[in-house]
Design an enzyme around this catalytic site. Sequence first.
Site, PDB file in Angstrom:
ATOM      1  N   ALA A  90       1.908   4.658   0.146  1.00  0.00           N
ATOM      2  CA  ALA A  90       1.974   4.120   1.025  1.00  0.00           C
ATOM      3  C   ALA A  90       3.128   2.762   0.330  1.00  0.00           C
ATOM      4  CB  ALA A  90       1.355   2.837   1.517  1.00  0.00           C
ATOM      5  N   VAL A 132      -1.020   2.979  -3.391  1.00  0.00           N
ATOM      6  CA  VAL A 132       0.269   1.446  -3.502  1.00  0.00           C
ATOM      7  C   VAL A 132       1.898   2.221  -4.187  1.00  0.00           C
ATOM      8  CG1 VAL A 132       1.063  -0.490  -4.436  1.00  0.00           C
ATOM      9  CG2 VAL A 132      -1.416  -0.648  -3.486  1.00  0.00           C
ATOM     10  N   CYS A 133       2.605   2.529  -3.234  1.00  0.00           N
ATOM     11  CA  CYS A 133       3.457   3.087  -4.725  1.00  0.00           C
ATOM     12  C   CYS A 133       4.517   2.303  -5.191  1.00  0.00           C
ATOM     13  CB  CYS A 133       4.595   4.207  -3.327  1.00  0.00           C
ATOM     14  SG  CYS A 133       5.912   4.528  -4.233  1.00  0.00           S
ATOM     15  N   PHE A 134       5.097   2.308  -6.477  1.00  0.00           N
ATOM     16  CA  PHE A 134       5.503   1.985  -7.030  1.00  0.00           C
ATOM     17  C   PHE A 134       4.638   1.294  -8.311  1.00  0.00           C
ATOM     18  CE2 PHE A 134       8.987   1.600  -4.375  1.00  0.00           C
ATOM     19  CZ  PHE A 134      10.466   1.312  -4.739  1.00  0.00           C
TER      20      PHE A 134
END
Length: 271
Positions: A80, A142-144
Amino acid sequence: METWYFVDSDHLTPALNMAMDEALMNWHREGKIPPVLRFYGWDPAGLSVGYFQKVHGKIDVESVKNHGYELVRRQTGGRAVLHDNELTYSVIVSEQHPDMPASVKEAYLVISQGLLEGFKELDIAAEFAIPEGKLDTNGSAVCFEEPSWYELIVDGKKAAGSAQTRKKGIILQHGSIPIEVDETKLFDMFIYKNERIKERARKAFSDKAISINNLSPAKKSYTEVKKAFQQGFEKGLNLNLEPFHLDEEQWAEVNQIAEEKYSNDKWNYSR
């Protein structure tokens, strides 16, 4: 130097943003338009989840709504992303294009040259991530949290995240270039076992990701960032970018895709 269309669609709703990418893929597949570089923002801000990503038990849907954001499922995989104060880009190009490698990983390297040159235009010394071994995601939604192959990092921190899909002969690579990140709001979007674990994850995030305005001595606006990356893609991919504006019929098609698919809970909450 090849001519591609350049679509500057400004800020659209999450559903319209995803519908626009799909429509551009369709038109390029049908031979109606050449390859496309598109830049856009999000209004309202949106949380995009990956094609295969689970929403139930992972995403705090009520928090997304309480913040005034909208959830949308992407065509592409990955985790996401909260799209708020950022520049988002899309590249739509045929798999048969002579400059596009068959390998997804190597195609990332080609397309991401535009991102690398965009950071240079902002006097930011970014470089490509080359992960060692398999990424350890720790089950995070969580992306990043971790960079993938050939994503852009600065001082070891992820500065741009990208995802790619290939459908019926067409490559779509799109990605997020954060201008600023509100880490508190970001971590409100996800479900954790307790507040202590959430806070620990939030603090650790600062060591893994960074935004343009954390890197630049002077604050950069959306317009300034957009101009820098337009020049970066022209240089990095050796392109002439020709502005392209959708006509009334094309906008009607985008709106139809948005309404039937990306505004539909059946699509967005399918997993």
